[in-house]
Design a protein around this motif. Structure first.
Motif, mmCIF file in Angstrom:
data_model
loop_
_atom_site.group_PDB
_atom_site.id
_atom_site.type_symbol
_atom_site.label_atom_id
_atom_site.label_comp_id
_atom_site.label_asym_id
_atom_site.label_seq_id
_atom_site.Cartn_x
_atom_site.Cartn_y
_atom_site.Cartn_z
ATOM 1 N N ARG A 99 0.803 -1.230 0.000
ATOM 2 C CA ARG A 99 0.000 0.000 0.000
ATOM 3 C C ARG A 99 0.835 1.280 0.000
ATOM 4 N NH1 ARG A 99 -5.590 -0.593 3.001
ATOM 5 N NH2 ARG A 99 -5.948 -2.842 2.975
ATOM 6 N N GLY A 100 2.146 1.129 0.003
ATOM 7 C CA GLY A 100 3.018 2.317 -0.016
ATOM 8 C C GLY A 100 3.031 3.075 1.297
ATOM 9 N N LYS A 101 2.788 2.375 2.412
ATOM 10 C CA LYS A 101 2.836 3.009 3.734
ATOM 11 C C LYS A 101 4.262 2.933 4.285
ATOM 12 C CE LYS A 101 -1.662 3.649 3.797
ATOM 13 N NZ LYS A 101 -2.183 4.985 3.526
ATOM 14 N N ARG A 102 4.663 3.970 4.999
ATOM 15 C CA ARG A 102 6.037 4.083 5.494
ATOM 16 C C ARG A 102 6.139 3.609 6.951
ATOM 17 N NH1 ARG A 102 9.249 7.923 3.158
ATOM 18 N NH2 ARG A 102 9.625 9.111 5.070
ATOM 19 N N ILE A 103 7.218 2.880 7.252
ATOM 20 C CA ILE A 103 7.396 2.365 8.613
ATOM 21 C C ILE A 103 8.651 2.955 9.253
ATOM 22 C CG2 ILE A 103 6.258 0.194 7.951
ATOM 23 C CD1 ILE A 103 9.092 -1.141 8.327
ATOM 24 N N PHE A 104 8.644 2.948 10.589
ATOM 25 C CA PHE A 104 9.799 3.428 11.372
ATOM 26 C C PHE A 104 10.034 2.423 12.487
ATOM 27 C CE2 PHE A 104 12.395 5.800 14.244
ATOM 28 C CZ PHE A 104 12.970 6.865 13.534
ATOM 29 N N ALA A 150 10.771 12.075 9.945
ATOM 30 C CA ALA A 150 10.720 10.986 8.955
ATOM 31 C C ALA A 150 9.308 10.768 8.387
ATOM 32 C CB ALA A 150 11.230 9.699 9.592
ATOM 33 N N GLN A 151 8.279 11.234 9.123
ATOM 34 C CA GLN A 151 6.871 11.136 8.713
ATOM 35 C C GLN A 151 6.412 9.722 8.323
ATOM 36 O OE1 GLN A 151 6.123 14.441 5.847
ATOM 37 N NE2 GLN A 151 5.288 15.411 7.667
ATOM 38 N N PRO A 152 6.633 8.737 9.214
ATOM 39 C CA PRO A 152 6.132 7.392 8.919
ATOM 40 C C PRO A 152 4.631 7.273 9.201
ATOM 41 C CG PRO A 152 7.162 7.419 11.063
ATOM 42 C CD PRO A 152 7.297 8.810 10.513
ATOM 43 N N ASP A 153 4.007 6.280 8.596
ATOM 44 C CA ASP A 153 2.595 5.972 8.888
ATOM 45 C C ASP A 153 2.495 5.003 10.057
ATOM 46 O OD1 ASP A 153 1.368 7.234 6.406
ATOM 47 O OD2 ASP A 153 2.803 5.845 5.496
ATOM 48 N N ILE A 154 3.541 4.164 10.212
ATOM 49 C CA ILE A 154 3.527 3.058 11.179
ATOM 50 C C ILE A 154 4.802 3.106 12.019
ATOM 51 C CG2 ILE A 154 3.541 0.524 11.401
ATOM 52 C CD1 ILE A 154 2.163 0.547 8.522
ATOM 53 N N LEU A 155 4.643 2.955 13.343
ATOM 54 C CA LEU A 155 5.796 2.954 14.241
ATOM 55 C C LEU A 155 5.829 1.653 15.034
ATOM 56 C CD1 LEU A 155 8.198 4.470 15.588
ATOM 57 C CD2 LEU A 155 6.559 5.342 17.272
ATOM 58 N N PHE A 156 6.952 0.926 14.930
ATOM 59 C CA PHE A 156 7.183 -0.268 15.738
ATOM 60 C C PHE A 156 8.149 0.113 16.858
ATOM 61 C CE2 PHE A 156 6.365 -2.088 11.442
ATOM 62 C CZ PHE A 156 5.229 -2.815 11.757
ATOM 63 N N LEU A 175 3.030 12.471 18.036
ATOM 64 C CA LEU A 175 3.755 11.815 16.952
ATOM 65 C C LEU A 175 2.954 11.723 15.654
ATOM 66 C CD1 LEU A 175 5.404 8.963 19.046
ATOM 67 C CD2 LEU A 175 6.657 10.662 17.701
ATOM 68 N N HIS A 176 3.674 11.676 14.546
ATOM 69 C CA HIS A 176 3.064 11.630 13.214
ATOM 70 C C HIS A 176 2.401 10.288 12.877
ATOM 71 C CE1 HIS A 176 2.969 11.281 8.782
ATOM 72 N NE2 HIS A 176 2.738 12.573 8.816
ATOM 73 N N PRO A 177 3.008 9.139 13.247
ATOM 74 C CA PRO A 177 2.417 7.858 12.821
ATOM 75 C C PRO A 177 0.974 7.670 13.269
ATOM 76 C CG PRO A 177 4.619 7.515 13.694
ATOM 77 C CD PRO A 177 4.255 8.932 14.010
ATOM 78 N N ILE A 178 0.268 6.824 12.505
ATOM 79 C CA ILE A 178 -1.132 6.499 12.818
ATOM 80 C C ILE A 178 -1.213 5.172 13.570
ATOM 81 C CG2 ILE A 178 -3.460 6.171 11.847
ATOM 82 C CD1 ILE A 178 -2.308 8.913 11.222
ATOM 83 N N LEU A 179 -0.428 4.191 13.111
ATOM 84 C CA LEU A 179 -0.464 2.858 13.719
ATOM 85 C C LEU A 179 0.795 2.615 14.550
ATOM 86 C CD1 LEU A 179 -1.916 0.061 13.893
ATOM 87 C CD2 LEU A 179 -0.406 -0.674 12.037
ATOM 88 N N TYR A 180 0.588 2.035 15.754
ATOM 89 C CA TYR A 180 1.686 1.754 16.678
ATOM 90 C C TYR A 180 1.610 0.294 17.119
ATOM 91 C CZ TYR A 180 1.785 6.835 16.954
ATOM 92 O OH TYR A 180 1.853 8.174 16.621
ATOM 93 N N GLN A 181 2.774 -0.341 17.190
ATOM 94 C CA GLN A 181 2.823 -1.693 17.753
ATOM 95 C C GLN A 181 4.079 -1.850 18.584
ATOM 96 O OE1 GLN A 181 2.857 -5.076 15.036
ATOM 97 N NE2 GLN A 181 2.970 -6.538 16.720
ATOM 98 N N GLY A 182 3.898 -2.324 19.824
ATOM 99 C CA GLY A 182 5.033 -2.689 20.667
ATOM 100 C C GLY A 182 5.448 -4.099 20.288
#
Length: 236
Positions: A99-104, A150-156, A175-182
């Motif tokens: 989907r072209g989403k960016r991760i960090f 960095a403007q990611p959509d997803i942060l791990f 924070l900029h990301p929308i989705l977060y996962q520990g």
């Protein structure tokens, strides 16, 4: 759909059902936290009201651990398949690549997130990795600024639980990301520093047994599983 186990809500869906919901939230700009639920965490939450409230505030609580499946069966519930933290991360990355989403990647010792990012790029060549940041940076503002720039959509976040979930909840509105996962030790697994249980153990939900065989000192922690099942049965 969710089911309550010892006062904590747990999603009943499998990977294929969860991923569209997770990405619908990203598309709608609805900030979401994915938290892995296992018997050890549920037993801690039973004694810790703050932890229980934190777990219940998460948008997605995945059933990570064979004990959660057994507990659901005891309660005649709907949870039928494990959704492990590391495999959920991999499925999110796979979908993000499409989907072209960016991760960090944030957390772990210096160099580990970089190695994990490199491995993810090998596994999913189309993935857009916005950046990485090790977990030993003392200045929180530096971390927040690095992620936001960095403007990611997803942060791990790899800090260990519940520290990582507490950190996410404390900072996600800045924070900029929308989705977060520990994701606990997942960066170390991807980087090759920690060996995951063989697939045969994974398939039958016996990763705990593999770890116990490698580290017999874990026996005290693993005794939480029978205690947990007894507690679930009592509350049934």
């Amino acid at each position: 759909m969710k089911e309550e186990i010892l006062g904590v809500n747990v999603n009943t869906e499998n990977y294929d059902e969860l991923i569209p919901k997770v990405f619908a939230n990203i598309d709608e700009g609805k900030k979401s936290l994915v938290v892995a639920i296992n018997p050890e965490k549920l037993m801690k939450a039973k004694e810790d009201a703050e932890l229980k409230a934190l777990l219940n505030r998460a948008e997605f609580q995945i059933p990570d651990g064979i004990g959660v499946i057994l507990a659901s069966k005891l309660k005649k519930g709907q949870i039928r398949s494990r959704v492990t933290g590391i495999d959920m991360m991999d499925r999110i990355v796979q979908e993000a690549a499409k989907r072209g989403k960016r991760i960090f990647l944030y957390g772990a010792k210096p160099g580990v997130a970089d190695a994990a990012a490199k491995r993810l790029q090998e596994l999913h060549p189309d993935i857009q990795i916005a950046g990485v940041q090790h977990g030993y940076e003392k200045d929180t503002q530096v971390v927040l600024d690095t992620i936001n720039k960095a403007q990611p959509d997803i942060l791990f976040v790899a800090m260990g639980s519940p520290k990582q979930e507490q950190w996410i909840e404390q900072h996600r509105n800045q924070l900029h990301p929308i989705l977060y996962q520990g994701v606990g030790g997942s960066f170390d697994v991807l980087a090759g520093n920690i060996k995951r249980a063989p697939v045969a153990f994974q398939k039958v939900g016996a990763e705990w047994l593999y770890r116990l065989l490698l580290e017999p000192s874990r026996i005290k922690r693993q005794m939480n599983l029978p205690k947990f099942l007894v507690e679930v049965y009592r509350k049934k």
